[in-house]
Design an enzyme around this catalytic site. Structure first.
Site, mmCIF file in Angstrom:
data_model
loop_
_atom_site.group_PDB
_atom_site.id
_atom_site.type_symbol
_atom_site.label_atom_id
_atom_site.label_comp_id
_atom_site.label_asym_id
_atom_site.label_seq_id
_atom_site.Cartn_x
_atom_site.Cartn_y
_atom_site.Cartn_z
ATOM 1 C CG ASP A 117 53.143 15.231 34.476
ATOM 2 O OD1 ASP A 117 53.485 14.168 35.230
ATOM 3 O OD2 ASP A 117 53.251 16.473 34.761
ATOM 4 C CD GLU B 103 59.278 6.463 40.835
ATOM 5 O OE1 GLU B 103 60.543 5.947 41.007
ATOM 6 O OE2 GLU B 103 58.390 5.773 40.226
ATOM 7 C CD1 TRP B 104 55.979 11.669 37.475
ATOM 8 C CD2 TRP B 104 58.261 12.233 37.802
ATOM 9 N NE1 TRP B 104 56.292 12.820 38.249
ATOM 10 C CE2 TRP B 104 57.464 13.146 38.470
ATOM 11 C CE3 TRP B 104 59.688 11.853 37.932
ATOM 12 C CZ2 TRP B 104 58.124 14.123 39.104
ATOM 13 C CZ3 TRP B 104 60.135 13.166 38.699
ATOM 14 C CH2 TRP B 104 59.493 14.145 39.187
ATOM 15 N N GLY B 105 57.076 6.224 37.674
ATOM 16 C CA GLY B 105 57.593 5.021 37.094
ATOM 17 C C GLY B 105 59.010 4.903 37.040
ATOM 18 C CG ASP C 289 55.085 15.180 41.877
ATOM 19 O OD1 ASP C 289 55.774 14.293 41.206
ATOM 20 O OD2 ASP C 289 54.629 16.150 41.315
HETATM 21 C C1 GLA Z 1 54.403 16.617 38.389
HETATM 22 C C2 GLA Z 1 53.461 15.518 38.493
HETATM 23 C C3 GLA Z 1 52.203 16.454 37.937
HETATM 24 C C4 GLA Z 1 51.934 17.409 38.850
HETATM 25 C C5 GLA Z 1 53.102 18.344 38.645
HETATM 26 C C6 GLA Z 1 52.749 19.678 39.864
HETATM 27 O O1 GLA Z 1 54.824 16.925 37.068
HETATM 28 O O2 GLA Z 1 53.607 14.370 37.795
HETATM 29 O O3 GLA Z 1 50.876 15.303 37.994
HETATM 30 O O4 GLA Z 1 51.630 17.286 40.253
HETATM 31 O O5 GLA Z 1 54.308 17.712 39.086
HETATM 32 O O6 GLA Z 1 53.907 20.363 39.877
#
Ligand code: GLA
Length: 425
Positions: free
Chosen positions: A227, A205-207, A172
């Site tokens: 998310d 890394e969410w892009g 993450d």
């Molecule tokens: C981030 C990630 C999620 C999850 C949470 C855990 O938000 O994008 O998928 O792993 O952390 O804290």
């Protein structure tokens, strides 16, 4: 004998000695550069772990911080016996909040209250079911849930995971101030490689910094968005700090990314919310779209108590086959009108997947007159000219043959649902 004499004695002998030496030099250079290339490839991710998108389960979407060894064992038991393992799911992944403190030597330990037997024993158990164990960490100092991250402990943590028998790492991006993503993820990828145990490396890394442009040699999948949450159409804005996205919003965010994915490295539109509160139609549409996107299929519901209609979605072999198709080509949006989208996915053996998505809440009548349409994909160089080729149509959810492309397709697609067809010659 000098060169000229050799030539005279042997017709066909090269005119100049350089005619022999130069090709040899070239071969040597090619050999050296190939070896260097293999070595540098070797220094990166483990190959062949995700030739098709990975399939498994992860604790986060349903359980967030409520993880424990009891839960993980029960999930492994369920997955091994409820048809999911047979359908291809293999990873059982613990997300955030499994960690305790580091010991005096800096070694990461599991939270002793939740995982009293330790992760090694848990990995052994999961392996005994013919499944694999995944774990979670973070490139920063702390995880998103505030547990120790791997920053400055990358190799130490990778070695610990290898000793425990971990097979998968989701990594993450919280509390990563001062780090740059390509470097931080490369560092962990190299640490995993150095630790020696094959680990599927899933970047989360969410892009933010377009991982699809740099992560292919580093990891096996990369999150493309923030998310997901269990809603078909909607966004939750957390006071402008970050957002959670519904299924349709995540789908829209995949625009332009399909050319970056393929065997060995996948765009990850986040884990599945099937079984977490949407309607059956919405769950079916969500699952189908993720398969059309060749997304990692990481279920996120309580597998110990899965209603049979949820399980039927998660284990549908025809739909999963779209996701696991060996070509590994993501679908593309062919048309969009009045909230009805038509997506096509090139499949092996000259077949196609065709998904009609109804984004509206009300049902929609559709007509698709094949002879007026030409489906062309510049990326895969595939084309379906329905004027010259006739395809047989199968409704993959209803398990029904629908005739051929000789006559126009007419159907009603319920709200927030899909019609999923396979086209074969
Ligand atoms: C981030 C990630 C999620 C999850 C949470 C855990 O938000 O994008 O998928 O792993 O952390 O804290």
């Amino acid at each position: 004998m000098v060169w000229a004499e050799r030539r005279a004695a042997a017709p066909g002998w090269p005119e100049n000695i350089s005619d022999i030496i130069n090709p040899m030099k070239r071969i040597l250079l090619i050999t050296i550069s190939c070896a260097a290339c293999c070595l540098s490839a070797q220094a990166q991710k483990f190959e062949n772990l995700a030739l098709t998108p990975q399939m498994g389960w992860n604790s986060w979407n349903k359980f967030q911080g409520q993880v424990s060894e009891v839960l993980i064992r029960e999930i492994a038991d369920a997955m091994a016996t409820n048809g999911m393992k047979d359908a291809g799911y293999q990873y059982v992944n613990i997300d955030d909040l499994w960690q305790g403190e580091r010991d005096a030597d800096g070694n990461i330990q599991a939270d002793p209250a939740r995982f009293p037997s330790g992760i090694k024993a848990l990995a052994d158990y999961v392996h005994s079911k013919g499944l694999k164990l995944g774990i979670y960490s973070d490139a920063g100092t702390k995880t998103c849930g505030g547990r120790p991250g791997s920053r400055d402990h990358e190799l130490q943590d990778a070695k610990t995971y290898a000793q425990w028998g971990v097979d998968y790492l989701k990594y993450d991006w919280c509390n990563a101030e001062g780090l740059t993503a390509p470097e931080a993820y490369k560092k962990m990828s190299e640490a995993l490689r150095a630790a020696g145990r094959p680990v599927l490396f899933s970047l989360c890394e969410w892009g933010n910094s377009k991982p699809w442009t740099w992560a292919r040699d580093i990891g096996h999948s990369w999150r493309t968005t923030g998310d997901i949450f269990a809603k078909f159409d909607g966004i939750i804005d957390h006071e402008g700090k970050y957002k959670d996205y519904g299924v349709l919003q995540i789908l829209d965010l995949q625009d332009g990314l399909r050319t970056y994915a393929g065997p060995g490295g996948w765009n990850d539109p986040d884990m599945l919310e099937v079984g977490n509160g949407m309607t059956v139609n919405e769950d079916r549409a969500h699952f189908t779209l993720w398969c059309m996107l060749a997304a990692p299929l990481i279920s996120g519901n309580d597998l110990r108590h899965t209603p049979k209609e949820t399980l039927a979605i998660l284990t549908d072999k025809d739909i999963i086959a779209l996701d696991q198709d060996t070509l590994g080509i993501e679908a593309f949006k062919y048309s969009a009108k009045e909230g009805v989208e038509i997506w096509f996915k090139p499949l092996a053996r000259d077949a196609w997947g065709m998904c009609v998505l109804n984004r509206n809440t009300a049902p929609k009548e559709i007509t698709f007159n094949w002879k007026d349409e030409v489906v062309r994909d510049d990326f895969s160089k595939r084309e379906a000219g329905f004027d010259t080729t006739i395809y047989r149509l199968t409704d993959l959810w209803k398990k029904r043959e629908l005739g051929t492309t000789k006559k126009p397709l007419q159907a009603e697609v319920p709200g927030h649902d899909v019609l999923m067809l396979r086209l074969r010659k």
